[in-house]
Design an enzyme around this catalytic site. Structure first.
Site, PDB file in Angstrom:
ATOM      1  CG  ASP A   1      -2.204   0.815   0.933  1.00  0.00           C
ATOM      2  OD1 ASP A   1      -1.829   2.298   0.668  1.00  0.00           O
ATOM      3  OD2 ASP A   1      -3.275   0.558   1.274  1.00  0.00           O
TER       4      ASP A   1
ATOM      5  NE  ARG B   1       2.480   7.216  -5.407  1.00  0.00           N
ATOM      6  CZ  ARG B   1       1.453   7.968  -5.338  1.00  0.00           C
ATOM      7  NH1 ARG B   1       0.088   7.978  -5.877  1.00  0.00           N
ATOM      8  NH2 ARG B   1       1.301   8.809  -4.200  1.00  0.00           N
TER       9      ARG B   1
ATOM     10  CB  SER C   1     -20.187  -6.795  -5.913  1.00  0.00           C
ATOM     11  OG  SER C   1     -21.471  -7.386  -6.195  1.00  0.00           O
ATOM     12  CB  CYS C   2     -20.336  -7.353  -0.818  1.00  0.00           C
ATOM     13  SG  CYS C   2     -20.649  -5.512  -1.290  1.00  0.00           S
ATOM     14  CB  THR C   3     -24.541  -6.354  -3.889  1.00  0.00           C
ATOM     15  OG1 THR C   3     -24.299  -5.478  -2.864  1.00  0.00           O
ATOM     16  CG2 THR C   3     -26.172  -6.722  -4.405  1.00  0.00           C
TER      17      THR C   3
END
Length: 338
Positions: free
Chosen positions: A34, A79, A150-152
């Site tokens: 990161d 990066r 995705s979470c959904t």
């Protein structure tokens, strides 16, 4: 043997994937990249979490590494994904959780640093998408990049599969009442692509777009073109709920549908992925819940035998991160057999 994993992006999902990996047992996170967080801040962000609480184990810095429960983790600040030395750290699989490198081409840059496979913790426009409990059997070891959707989609797809397998979905609309996420604004701010999305998250219910329902068609091809949906972003920190309205070909009472879902939730394929509850639950009851989807038997309603509304809860951070770990574990096992 534990799967050696690197995490790119130490945001909400990156940190909670790491917490889940520690619980999971057969995933060994050996590196984190990161560029926006230094090591001391990384310790603080991992240890203290406003939603999921203080991490109970030991977190410290030793010899320039992040050490969690005595296990050292190499930390990079690159990066460009192509420059991250995953191989030097021993990471075979990379969880790409920046939300930036979500295409096949961009995610493959991780391979230049020695990673063998990449799991994107977001939907992807072109990488194969997998949802645990739904289409893992379609995984091919030749894939170098996969998406955990995705979470959904992880909440909707297992429920949709059960209904479609038993009653055949003719068409459907989904609404997710979705907790606030990091991309939203604390107070009104600029958001050129989504004007409503720029309004203050804590003060508003915000209508939003989502590709989660359409994405179900990618993991269940027979549902392609039969589902679409939208989202309402609401001022809660975590836990979301899917409201699925479907027209079904084979008529059934709501009681019969409930029983079908209950039985499916107890099968080896869906146990722990699709849960079932008869209780009078609310959103905070699911904070830290590792299921992808918990069907709320008291929450749904049917108009007639062919038209029904189904309600299912999910911790959009914790449950999703648990599935990222499950997917990494699964593909590593398949790759080992290949």
């Amino acid at each position: 043997m534990a799967v050696k994993v690197g995490i790119n992006g130490f945001g909400r999902i990156g940190r909670i994937v790491l917490r889940n990996a520690i619980i999971h047992g057969d995933i060994d996170v050996v590196a984190i990249n990161d560029p926006f967080i230094d090591l001391e801040y990384m310790v603080y962000m991992f240890k203290y979490d406003s939603t999921h609480g203080v991490f109970k184990g030991s977190v410290e810095i030793k010899d320039g590494k992040l050490v969690i429960e005595g296990k050292p983790i190499v930390v990079y600040g690159e990066r460009d994904p192509a420059n991250i030395q995953w191989g030097a750290a021993g990471a075979d699989y990379v969880v790409e959780s920046t939300g930036v490198f979500t295409t096949q081409e961009k995610a493959e840059l991780h391979l230049k640093g020695g990673a063998k496979k990449v799991v994107i913790s977001a939907p992807s426009a072109d990488a194969p998408m997998f949802v645990c409990g739904v289409n893992l059997d379609k995984y091919d070891p030749k894939y170098t990049v996969v998406s955990n959707a995705s979470c959904t989609t992880n909440c909707l797809a297992p429920l949709g599969k059960v209904i479609h397998d038993n009653y055949t979905i003719v068409e459907g609309l989904m609404t997710t009442v979705h907790a606030t996420t990091a991309t939203q604004k604390t107070v009104d701010g600029p958001s050129n692509k989504d004007w409503r999305g720029g309004r203050g998250a804590g003060a508003n219910i915000i209508p939003s777009s989502t590709g989660a329902a359409k994405a179900v068609g990618k993991v269940i091809p027979s549902l392609n073109g039969k589902l679409t949906g939208m989202a309402f972003r609401v001022p809660t920190p975590d836990v979301s709920v899917v409201d699925l309205v479907v027209r079904i070909e084979k008529g059934a009472s709501y009681e019969e549908i409930k029983e079908t879902i209950k039985k499916a939730s107890q099968t080896p394929e869906l146990k722990g992925i699709l849960n079932y509850t008869d209780d009078q639950v609310v959103s905070t009851d699911f904070t830290g819940d590792s299921a992808s989807s918990t069907f709320d038997a008291q929450g749904g309603i049917s108009l007639n035998g062919n038209f029904v509304k189904l309600v299912s809860w999910y911790d959009n951070e914790w449950g999703y991160s648990a599935r990222v770990c499950d997917l990494v574990s699964y593909i590593a096992a398949q790759d080992a057999k290949a």
